[in-house]
Design a protein around this motif. Structure first.
Motif, PDB file in Angstrom:
ATOM      1  N   ILE A  64       0.867  -1.176   0.000  1.00 43.90           N
ATOM      2  CA  ILE A  64       0.000   0.000   0.000  1.00 43.90           C
ATOM      3  C   ILE A  64       0.901   1.222   0.000  1.00 43.90           C
ATOM      4  O   ILE A  64       1.622   1.482   0.970  1.00 43.90           O
ATOM      5  CB  ILE A  64      -0.941  -0.016   1.221  1.00 43.90           C
ATOM      6  N   GLU A  65       0.882   1.944  -1.097  1.00 43.22           N
ATOM      7  CA  GLU A  65       1.844   3.024  -1.311  1.00 43.22           C
ATOM      8  C   GLU A  65       1.586   4.234  -0.418  1.00 43.22           C
ATOM      9  O   GLU A  65       2.523   4.858   0.092  1.00 43.22           O
ATOM     10  CB  GLU A  65       1.818   3.458  -2.783  1.00 43.22           C
ATOM     11  N   GLU A  66       0.307   4.598  -0.248  1.00 35.00           N
ATOM     12  CA  GLU A  66      -0.037   5.785   0.530  1.00 35.00           C
ATOM     13  C   GLU A  66      -1.188   5.472   1.485  1.00 35.00           C
ATOM     14  O   GLU A  66      -1.969   4.542   1.253  1.00 35.00           O
ATOM     15  CB  GLU A  66      -0.453   6.927  -0.403  1.00 35.00           C
ATOM     16  N   GLU A  67      -1.298   6.251   2.539  1.00 38.58           N
ATOM     17  CA  GLU A  67      -2.389   6.060   3.496  1.00 38.58           C
ATOM     18  C   GLU A  67      -3.734   6.223   2.787  1.00 38.58           C
ATOM     19  O   GLU A  67      -3.976   7.253   2.146  1.00 38.58           O
ATOM     20  CB  GLU A  67      -2.268   7.078   4.632  1.00 38.58           C
ATOM     21  N   PRO A  68      -4.607   5.231   2.862  1.00 40.38           N
ATOM     22  CA  PRO A  68      -5.881   5.277   2.123  1.00 40.38           C
ATOM     23  C   PRO A  68      -6.780   6.419   2.599  1.00 40.38           C
ATOM     24  O   PRO A  68      -6.904   6.667   3.797  1.00 40.38           O
ATOM     25  CB  PRO A  68      -6.516   3.919   2.427  1.00 40.38           C
ATOM     26  N   GLU A  69      -7.391   7.076   1.641  1.00 39.39           N
ATOM     27  CA  GLU A  69      -8.347   8.131   1.950  1.00 39.39           C
ATOM     28  C   GLU A  69      -9.783   7.683   1.740  1.00 39.39           C
ATOM     29  O   GLU A  69     -10.711   8.284   2.288  1.00 39.39           O
ATOM     30  CB  GLU A  69      -8.062   9.357   1.087  1.00 39.39           C
ATOM     31  N   ARG A  70      -9.964   6.628   0.927  1.00 41.51           N
ATOM     32  CA  ARG A  70     -11.299   6.073   0.692  1.00 41.51           C
ATOM     33  C   ARG A  70     -11.202   4.555   0.799  1.00 41.51           C
ATOM     34  O   ARG A  70     -10.419   3.912   0.094  1.00 41.51           O
ATOM     35  CB  ARG A  70     -11.836   6.491  -0.688  1.00 41.51           C
ATOM     36  N   ILE A  71     -12.027   3.984   1.704  1.00 38.44           N
ATOM     37  CA  ILE A  71     -11.962   2.560   2.016  1.00 38.44           C
ATOM     38  C   ILE A  71     -13.341   1.949   1.857  1.00 38.44           C
ATOM     39  O   ILE A  71     -14.350   2.546   2.258  1.00 38.44           O
ATOM     40  CB  ILE A  71     -11.465   2.338   3.463  1.00 38.44           C
ATOM     41  N   ILE A  72     -13.383   0.745   1.302  1.00 37.05           N
ATOM     42  CA  ILE A  72     -14.625  -0.019   1.235  1.00 37.05           C
ATOM     43  C   ILE A  72     -14.431  -1.328   1.983  1.00 37.05           C
ATOM     44  O   ILE A  72     -13.425  -2.012   1.800  1.00 37.05           O
ATOM     45  CB  ILE A  72     -15.044  -0.287  -0.225  1.00 37.05           C
ATOM     46  N   SER A  73     -15.386  -1.646   2.832  1.00 36.39           N
ATOM     47  CA  SER A  73     -15.362  -2.888   3.604  1.00 36.39           C
ATOM     48  C   SER A  73     -16.489  -3.780   3.124  1.00 36.39           C
ATOM     49  O   SER A  73     -17.656  -3.366   3.112  1.00 36.39           O
ATOM     50  CB  SER A  73     -15.520  -2.598   5.096  1.00 36.39           C
ATOM     51  N   ILE A  74     -16.148  -5.005   2.723  1.00 38.24           N
ATOM     52  CA  ILE A  74     -17.181  -5.874   2.141  1.00 38.24           C
ATOM     53  C   ILE A  74     -17.661  -6.949   3.107  1.00 38.24           C
ATOM     54  O   ILE A  74     -18.374  -7.869   2.702  1.00 38.24           O
ATOM     55  CB  ILE A  74     -16.691  -6.522   0.833  1.00 38.24           C
ATOM     56  N   VAL A  94     -19.927   0.033   2.472  1.00 36.03           N
ATOM     57  CA  VAL A  94     -19.960  -1.149   3.330  1.00 36.03           C
ATOM     58  C   VAL A  94     -20.941  -2.164   2.746  1.00 36.03           C
ATOM     59  O   VAL A  94     -21.737  -1.843   1.858  1.00 36.03           O
ATOM     60  CB  VAL A  94     -20.376  -0.794   4.771  1.00 36.03           C
ATOM     61  N   SER A  95     -20.903  -3.367   3.283  1.00 33.11           N
ATOM     62  CA  SER A  95     -21.827  -4.414   2.817  1.00 33.11           C
ATOM     63  C   SER A  95     -23.251  -4.129   3.296  1.00 33.11           C
ATOM     64  O   SER A  95     -23.473  -3.359   4.233  1.00 33.11           O
ATOM     65  CB  SER A  95     -21.373  -5.779   3.334  1.00 33.11           C
ATOM     66  N   ASP A  96     -24.211  -4.792   2.644  1.00 34.94           N
ATOM     67  CA  ASP A  96     -25.611  -4.610   3.014  1.00 34.94           C
ATOM     68  C   ASP A  96     -25.890  -5.024   4.451  1.00 34.94           C
ATOM     69  O   ASP A  96     -26.865  -4.573   5.059  1.00 34.94           O
ATOM     70  CB  ASP A  96     -26.513  -5.437   2.085  1.00 34.94           C
ATOM     71  N   GLY A 111     -23.596  -4.231  -1.684  1.00 34.93           N
ATOM     72  CA  GLY A 111     -24.080  -5.594  -1.857  1.00 34.93           C
ATOM     73  C   GLY A 111     -23.748  -6.471  -0.680  1.00 34.93           C
ATOM     74  O   GLY A 111     -23.090  -6.047   0.278  1.00 34.93           O
ATOM     75  N   GLY A 112     -24.216  -7.731  -0.750  1.00 31.58           N
ATOM     76  CA  GLY A 112     -23.974  -8.681   0.328  1.00 31.58           C
ATOM     77  C   GLY A 112     -22.807  -9.587   0.003  1.00 31.58           C
ATOM     78  O   GLY A 112     -21.741  -9.125  -0.399  1.00 31.58           O
ATOM     79  N   LEU A 113     -23.016 -10.910   0.175  1.00 34.76           N
ATOM     80  CA  LEU A 113     -21.949 -11.850  -0.167  1.00 34.76           C
ATOM     81  C   LEU A 113     -21.577 -11.737  -1.641  1.00 34.76           C
ATOM     82  O   LEU A 113     -20.417 -11.885  -2.017  1.00 34.76           O
ATOM     83  CB  LEU A 113     -22.389 -13.278   0.174  1.00 34.76           C
ATOM     84  N   GLN A 114     -22.569 -11.465  -2.474  1.00 33.60           N
ATOM     85  CA  GLN A 114     -22.322 -11.205  -3.889  1.00 33.60           C
ATOM     86  C   GLN A 114     -22.252  -9.689  -4.075  1.00 33.60           C
ATOM     87  O   GLN A 114     -23.204  -9.046  -4.449  1.00 33.60           O
ATOM     88  CB  GLN A 114     -23.438 -11.817  -4.739  1.00 33.60           C
ATOM     89  N   PHE A 115     -21.091  -9.125  -3.799  1.00 38.28           N
ATOM     90  CA  PHE A 115     -20.954  -7.670  -3.851  1.00 38.28           C
ATOM     91  C   PHE A 115     -20.941  -7.171  -5.298  1.00 38.28           C
ATOM     92  O   PHE A 115     -20.617  -7.899  -6.235  1.00 38.28           O
ATOM     93  CB  PHE A 115     -19.696  -7.212  -3.109  1.00 38.28           C
ATOM     94  N   SER A 138     -15.691 -14.947  -3.807  1.00 39.68           N
ATOM     95  CA  SER A 138     -15.472 -13.571  -4.242  1.00 39.68           C
ATOM     96  C   SER A 138     -14.170 -13.374  -5.007  1.00 39.68           C
ATOM     97  O   SER A 138     -13.833 -12.258  -5.370  1.00 39.68           O
ATOM     98  CB  SER A 138     -15.481 -12.637  -3.027  1.00 39.68           C
ATOM     99  N   LYS A 139     -13.451 -14.456  -5.272  1.00 37.36           N
ATOM    100  CA  LYS A 139     -12.130 -14.350  -5.875  1.00 37.36           C
ATOM    101  C   LYS A 139     -12.167 -13.616  -7.213  1.00 37.36           C
ATOM    102  O   LYS A 139     -11.335 -12.741  -7.484  1.00 37.36           O
ATOM    103  CB  LYS A 139     -11.527 -15.746  -6.044  1.00 37.36           C
ATOM    104  N   GLU A 140     -13.116 -13.959  -8.078  1.00 40.83           N
ATOM    105  CA  GLU A 140     -13.193 -13.336  -9.397  1.00 40.83           C
ATOM    106  C   GLU A 140     -13.480 -11.837  -9.282  1.00 40.83           C
ATOM    107  O   GLU A 140     -12.872 -11.015  -9.978  1.00 40.83           O
ATOM    108  CB  GLU A 140     -14.268 -14.017 -10.231  1.00 40.83           C
ATOM    109  N   GLY A 141     -14.414 -11.488  -8.404  1.00 45.34           N
ATOM    110  CA  GLY A 141     -14.753 -10.078  -8.213  1.00 45.34           C
ATOM    111  C   GLY A 141     -13.589  -9.275  -7.676  1.00 45.34           C
ATOM    112  O   GLY A 141     -13.336  -8.143  -8.117  1.00 45.34           O
ATOM    113  N   LEU A 142     -12.860  -9.855  -6.727  1.00 47.02           N
ATOM    114  CA  LEU A 142     -11.705  -9.170  -6.162  1.00 47.02           C
ATOM    115  C   LEU A 142     -10.622  -8.968  -7.221  1.00 47.02           C
ATOM    116  O   LEU A 142      -9.928  -7.943  -7.226  1.00 47.02           O
ATOM    117  CB  LEU A 142     -11.157  -9.953  -4.967  1.00 47.02           C
TER     118      LEU A 142
END
Length: 330
Positions: A64-74, A94-96, A111-115, A138-142
């Motif tokens: 991670i090159e720089e401190e994240p300013e926007r984060i998504i948690s699934i 965030v997730s549903d 989204g949920g498990l299927q984000f 979720s491997k393909e989506g990631l």
């Protein structure tokens, strides 16, 4: 940016029960976690700055090159940890199923498990917090998210307090919140040690057998070793009725009765109609179970005793006060 280190040798299918993580209790998993802990400790210092390199749960090295300013948690557990680390402003989605803290429910849903991959990319995050428990589906989506130039961190699947500390530390390193993580973990360890000291007062002959009911009939499930609930019961000097088995275990109602528990704890009250305690009392053949005879049937919020995060110590304390009120109640 990810640099592939080791191939994933095998992927095992896991049984998913609402409100629960898998909790597989294997020596291999423990060895892998210990190895990862050692690597992270060796590469971490109090004055560490970006870029940071982290070995995540996908067996990849994430830079991670720089401190994240926007984060998504699934996944909700990552969301709880991120909020506890003071990252509310940085959380862009965030997730549903994110329901704690209440501010999480106000964030953009992906989204949920299927984000929704397109939704995630459109939110322009610097970092996506994924989780090992859903890696297979979720491997393909990631991979699509990574190909869009977004860092993806796969957080380890925790089934113990120590593994939860690892999760907190991993997210903290990735987001520049190590000081906050240190404070959270120190507080959790203090709470756990306090419970352990109180539990030491309970003589062996007063030890209670507890039936943890994770899901009611017709698909009755309980929890064995290798799960948070089991480790919590052990911490407070209670006997898990199904402790000789591992993971999440299906039971017949007849076999459950044979466990003859002195206390019954349910964790699904918020997701079923009616009162779980009343339903248990009315089951055929359960009237002579000590917990039913003595009215010791209680409900706890599933998230407090199964979701890896800062509230686990609170969950252990709630169990302790319900099972041994004379010892633990304030």
């Amino acid at each position: 940016m990810k640099q592939h280190m080791l191939p994933v040798l095998c992927l095992t299918s896991i049984l998913i029960i609402p409100g629960c993580s898998s909790g597989q209790d294997t020596e291999d998993a423990q060895t892998k976690n210990e190895t990862r802990n050692t690597v992270q400790k060796e590469s971490t210092s109090e004055d560490e700055t970006f870029p940071v390199e982290i070995n995540d749960a996908s067996e990849d090295s994430v830079t991670i090159e720089e401190e994240p300013e926007r984060i998504i948690s699934i996944i909700p557990s990552n969301t709880e940890i991120a909020f506890a680390l003071g990252l509310e402003e940085e959380i862009a989605g965030v997730s549903d199923h994110a329901d704690y803290p209440k501010e999480a429910a106000e964030k953009e849903k992906i989204g949920g498990l299927q984000f929704n991959v397109e939704k995630i990319i459109s939110l322009e995050p610097d970092l996506v917090l994924a989780h090992a428990s859903s890696l297979q589906q979720s491997k393909e989506g990631l991979q699509q998210i990574e190909e869009a130039g977004i860092d993806v961190l796969v957080v380890n699947e925790a089934a113990s307090f120590e593994e939860t500390y690892e999760s907190i530390n991993m997210i903290a390193r990735a987001t520049g919140a190590k000081a906050e993580a240190k404070e959270i973990i120190s507080s959790m360890k203090d709470d756990v040690e306090h419970l352990r000291e109180q539990a030491s007062q309970i003589p062996e002959e007063k030890k209670k057998t507890v039936w943890m009911e994770i899901q009611p009939p017709p698909d009755l499930y309980t929890t064995g070793s290798g799960t948070f609930q089991h480790s919590m019961l052990k911490l407070i000097h209670a006997e898990n009725a199904a402790g000789s088995e591992k993971g999440w275990i299906p039971y017949t109602t007849e076999d459950a009765v044979k466990q003859n528990p002195q206390v019954i704890i349910t964790t699904y009250g918020q997701s079923v109609d009616g009162n779980p305690a009343a339903q248990i009392k009315n089951r055929d053949g359960w009237s002579n179970v000590p917990a039913v005879e003595n009215g010791e049937i209680y409900h706890v919020n599933s998230n407090l005793v199964s979701r890896p995060g800062p509230r686990l110590a609170e969950g252990a304390e709630e169990l302790a006060e319900l099972i041994y009120p004379d010892v633990f109640a304030e």
